[in-house]
Design a protein around this motif. Sequence first.
Motif, mmCIF file in Angstrom:
data_model
loop_
_atom_site.group_PDB
_atom_site.id
_atom_site.type_symbol
_atom_site.label_atom_id
_atom_site.label_comp_id
_atom_site.label_asym_id
_atom_site.label_seq_id
_atom_site.Cartn_x
_atom_site.Cartn_y
_atom_site.Cartn_z
ATOM 1 N N GLN A 1 6.797 14.239 -5.028
ATOM 2 C CA GLN A 1 6.121 12.959 -5.251
ATOM 3 C C GLN A 1 5.255 12.661 -4.036
ATOM 4 N N THR B 1 2.429 9.790 -2.357
ATOM 5 C CA THR B 1 1.873 8.442 -2.455
ATOM 6 C C THR B 1 0.464 8.422 -1.904
ATOM 7 N N THR C 1 -3.192 5.765 -1.734
ATOM 8 C CA THR C 1 -3.624 4.372 -1.841
ATOM 9 C C THR C 1 -4.776 4.337 -2.826
ATOM 10 N N PRO D 1 -0.497 1.144 -3.580
ATOM 11 C CA PRO D 1 0.135 2.471 -3.642
ATOM 12 C C PRO D 1 0.210 3.009 -5.069
ATOM 13 N N HIS E 1 2.019 6.522 -6.999
ATOM 14 C CA HIS E 1 2.912 7.657 -6.783
ATOM 15 C C HIS E 1 2.546 8.782 -7.753
#
Length: 255
Positions: free
Chosen positions: A81, A83, A85, A90, A92
């Motif tokens: 996973q 993250t 922006t 955010p 994922h």
Amino acid sequence: MSFVTCIVPAAPMRKEDAHRSEMVSQLLFGETAEVLEETKLFARLRCTYDGYEGWCQRTQLTPVSEEQVQQKTELLTGSWQTTITFNGEPMHLPLGSSLGFLADGRAEIGPFSYSFDGTPFDPSAAIVSESALKERARQYLNTPYLWGGRSVFGIDCSGFVQQVFRFFQQPLPRDAYQQATTGEVVGFLQEAICGDLAYFDNDEGRITHVGILLNNDTIIHSSGRVRIDKIDTQGIISGDTGERTHNLRIIKRNF
């Protein structure tokens, strides 16, 4: 021609232009597709990576230019996973999402922007080895089986194989029977090595399942979940029940 890119972690590709229609595949974040036709809510797409066609919800896509598609790199997310922006918030992303629009850690796609302060995975620099193949395939272990799925949130047998091979710049078609047309035949299971693909057929002789051999008696595949089982010249033997679950048809080598 017009093109779009996926702006959600995983967008269902459906057989028809309806939410209730069967999901036949998925577009992962950053993947691009050619628009073939549109309705009010859906667009029929042809994925630029594997040529697969299906209907996606238009709000999960944004237009990109043909030039952007041609200049897009093969960079992927390399963690289970990741993250990013996205428009200041955010998001994922699953393993194997595309970060090909990034330039210096930032991308502008239509009215949207995203940034990533980590290091994407570059398939062009990947070295094919037994240890690398096993490590990448094992990242998907225990992912639930999902018809049409292509991510660690849910994946089918051919989606699993396609995604693992993508990390090594080895493109494969989307479905198992299509994948079986690629590569060179391995005559005997005893000659198989890590990374060879084993294909399995149903009672009608149609290839319906595929998995990655870890050696000549062990296979990793998506069946119920991504799992490791034993295999012999007849097929797969479930480690949970001891029952034979799939009948071996052919083994192919792509590397």
